[in-house]
Design a protein around this motif. Structure first.
Motif, PDB file in Angstrom:
ATOM      1  N   SER A   1       2.270   2.031   5.951  1.00 58.68           N
ATOM      2  CA  SER A   1       1.517   1.642   4.708  1.00 58.68           C
ATOM      3  C   SER A   1       2.617   1.558   3.479  1.00 58.68           C
ATOM      4  CB  SER A   1       0.758   2.805   4.291  1.00 58.68           C
ATOM      5  OG  SER A   1       1.508   3.929   4.327  1.00 58.68           O
TER       6      SER A   1
ATOM      7  N   GLY B   1       3.234  -2.442   4.281  1.00 59.08           N
ATOM      8  CA  GLY B   1       2.257  -3.091   3.389  1.00 59.08           C
ATOM      9  C   GLY B   1       2.669  -3.334   2.081  1.00 59.08           C
ATOM     10  N   MET B   2       3.061  -2.267   1.223  1.00 59.74           N
ATOM     11  CA  MET B   2       3.466  -2.330  -0.201  1.00 59.74           C
ATOM     12  C   MET B   2       4.439  -3.056  -0.449  1.00 59.74           C
ATOM     13  SD  MET B   2       0.617  -1.377  -2.078  1.00 59.74           S
ATOM     14  CE  MET B   2       1.683  -1.350  -3.385  1.00 59.74           C
TER      15      MET B   2
ATOM     16  N   VAL C   1       4.191  -6.776   0.157  1.00 64.77           N
ATOM     17  CA  VAL C   1       3.695  -7.540  -1.054  1.00 64.77           C
ATOM     18  C   VAL C   1       4.564  -7.580  -2.422  1.00 64.77           C
ATOM     19  CG1 VAL C   1       1.460  -7.244  -2.641  1.00 64.77           C
ATOM     20  CG2 VAL C   1       1.262  -6.721  -0.101  1.00 64.77           C
TER      21      VAL C   1
ATOM     22  N   VAL D   1      -1.337   5.442  -1.072  1.00 63.00           N
ATOM     23  CA  VAL D   1      -0.828   4.065  -0.788  1.00 63.00           C
ATOM     24  C   VAL D   1      -1.998   3.203  -0.128  1.00 63.00           C
ATOM     25  CG1 VAL D   1       0.844   2.941   0.413  1.00 63.00           C
ATOM     26  CG2 VAL D   1       1.480   5.131  -0.257  1.00 63.00           C
ATOM     27  N   VAL D   2      -2.838   3.904   0.451  1.00 59.61           N
ATOM     28  CA  VAL D   2      -3.813   3.138   1.102  1.00 59.61           C
ATOM     29  C   VAL D   2      -4.784   2.644  -0.174  1.00 59.61           C
ATOM     30  CG1 VAL D   2      -6.143   3.107   2.539  1.00 59.61           C
ATOM     31  CG2 VAL D   2      -3.974   4.103   3.383  1.00 59.61           C
TER      32      VAL D   2
ATOM     33  N   ALA E   1      -3.122   0.092  -1.696  1.00 60.15           N
ATOM     34  CA  ALA E   1      -3.479  -1.391  -0.912  1.00 60.15           C
ATOM     35  C   ALA E   1      -4.684  -2.057  -1.132  1.00 60.15           C
ATOM     36  CB  ALA E   1      -3.076  -0.704   0.547  1.00 60.15           C
TER      37      ALA E   1
ATOM     38  N   VAL F   1      -4.304  -3.953  -4.458  1.00 58.93           N
ATOM     39  CA  VAL F   1      -3.595  -5.018  -4.354  1.00 58.93           C
ATOM     40  C   VAL F   1      -4.331  -5.962  -3.252  1.00 58.93           C
ATOM     41  CG1 VAL F   1      -1.545  -5.696  -3.225  1.00 58.93           C
ATOM     42  CG2 VAL F   1      -1.565  -3.751  -4.571  1.00 58.93           C
ATOM     43  N   PHE F   2      -4.798  -5.605  -2.375  1.00 55.83           N
ATOM     44  CA  PHE F   2      -5.572  -6.343  -1.457  1.00 55.83           C
ATOM     45  C   PHE F   2      -6.886  -7.490  -2.457  1.00 55.83           C
ATOM     46  CE2 PHE F   2      -8.757  -6.906   2.001  1.00 55.83           C
ATOM     47  CZ  PHE F   2      -8.271  -8.235   2.644  1.00 55.83           C
TER      48      PHE F   2
ATOM     49  N   MET G   1       1.958   2.889  -7.574  1.00 55.15           N
ATOM     50  CA  MET G   1       2.008   1.562  -6.655  1.00 55.15           C
ATOM     51  C   MET G   1       1.433   0.780  -7.332  1.00 55.15           C
ATOM     52  SD  MET G   1       3.324   2.064  -3.725  1.00 55.15           S
ATOM     53  CE  MET G   1       4.248   3.434  -2.831  1.00 55.15           C
TER      54      MET G   1
END
Lengths: 185, 150
Positions: A59, A63-64, A67, B41-42, B45, B48-49, B132
């Motif tokens: 993740s 993921g981050m 990005v 984090v998810v 995410a 961010v998505f 994040m």
């Protein structure tokens, strides 16, 4: 046997991708390759049965970070400049350090050997005590949040501090721009 | 006509599942891999998505930067707050056994342990998600399109 095969495939893929990252000049490609690198590392962690670490790596790393790197790429140029001279000294240092590390691993005990200090110290103790004392089946969680809760408090503070540092670095410029703009008026 | 209709609709359909998965990872962290950090984090995410598909400005209307910045210290305060609560209830700092009514000094207290771990992980989740998203906002807010917001 199959684990050795999976490990070999994953590690050779990692090596290929590392060479690809070093050789590619297009930074967009580099970002995508580093995302794939993180995903492969996450798979290696899965093979090592470290599922929590694999989840974090997939993740955060794949993921981050990808990005954020793409966001950085948007602010800079998409191509890496050519080096002025061939990087012989860094190459020498990298090969030297790599050789030393490989030499160091020769003396290491085989992975997961039960008679080694690392597997005889606190690990078995936690495994034996976690369930009767806390009732939490996932030992990673009970060690992280209960037995070593104070460490995790420090870790959370580190995340907080790092975030503040980045915000101070990135937001200050915008304020200055604003005052400049007002000064222009 | 916009050509990214499929992308937008799929994004809208996927984000609730991402958030539910984050909650699952968080609340099921006692039994399966995962915990506050991964759940945070998810969640980040998912935000961010949304920002990648719909643009930064619509996302910042849903998840304001002020809220995200406040989440960063709030998580640390929640975490430390659990510690001070156990201290107040007469036990050591972050000793969760006292967090339940049937506390007995000699016996383990599963209920209180789970409660303590859960709230501590809520603190981790809040800080991680806040940090994040803040970093993402800070990166995405700079750059070429910045002047339009002012």
């Amino acid at each position: 046997m199959s684990e050795a095969l999976i490990n070999t495939v994953l590690l050779s893929l990692l090596a290929c991708i590392t060479i690809g990252i070093v050789r590619t000049r297009n930074l967009f490609g580099v970002v995508v390759l580093s995302g794939i690198y993180s995903l492969l590392i996450a798979s290696v962690m899965m093979v090592l049965d470290a599922v929590d670490v694999a989840m974090t790596e997939a993740s955060v790393g794949a993921g981050m970070s990808t990005v954020l790197l793409l966001g950085t790429l948007y602010l800079t140029k998409g191509h890496e400049m050519k080096a002025f001279k061939p990087p012989l000294l860094p190459l020498f240092v990298a090969i030297g350090v790599g050789a030393m590390l490989v030499y160091g691993t020769i003396d290491l005990p085989p992975f997961g050997a039960a008679d080694q200090p690392v597997n005889q110290h606190v690990g078995p103790d936690y495994l034996a005590r976690s369930k009767p004392e806390t009732g939490i089946p996932n030992v990673v969680t009970s060690v992280l949040a209960s037995y070593r809760g104070f460490d995790t408090l420090g870790e959370t503070t580190v995340v907080f501090t790092a975030g503040i540092g980045i915000l101070m670095l990135l937001r200050r410029r915008r304020k200055k721009d604003d005052t400049l703009r007002e000064g222009e008026k | 006509m916009r050509l990214d209709a499929i992308l937008r609709i799929v994004t809208k359909m996927l984000i609730p599942f991402m958030l539910i998965f984050a909650l699952y990872v968080h609340f099921h962290g006692d039994f399966s891999p995962g915990g506050g950090f991964q759940a945070g984090v998810v969640i980040a995410a998912a935000v961010v998505f949304h920002a990648l598909v719909f643009g930064l400005y619509p996302t910042q209307k849903i998840v304001p930067p002020r809220l995200v910045t406040l989440m960063m210290p709030a998580g640390v305060i929640i975490y430390a707050g659990v510690g001070f609560l156990t201290l107040y209830l007469g036990e050591n700092f972050l000793d969760y056994d006292v967090l339940s009514h049937n506390h007995h000094p000699e016996k383990p207290n599963y209920h209180a342990q789970e409660r303590g771990v859960l709230w501590v992980e809520v603190g981790v989740l809040t800080t991680v998600a806040g940090t994040m998203i803040s970093i993402f906002y800070a990166f995405a807010g700079r750059g070429k399109g910045e002047d339009k917001t002012k």
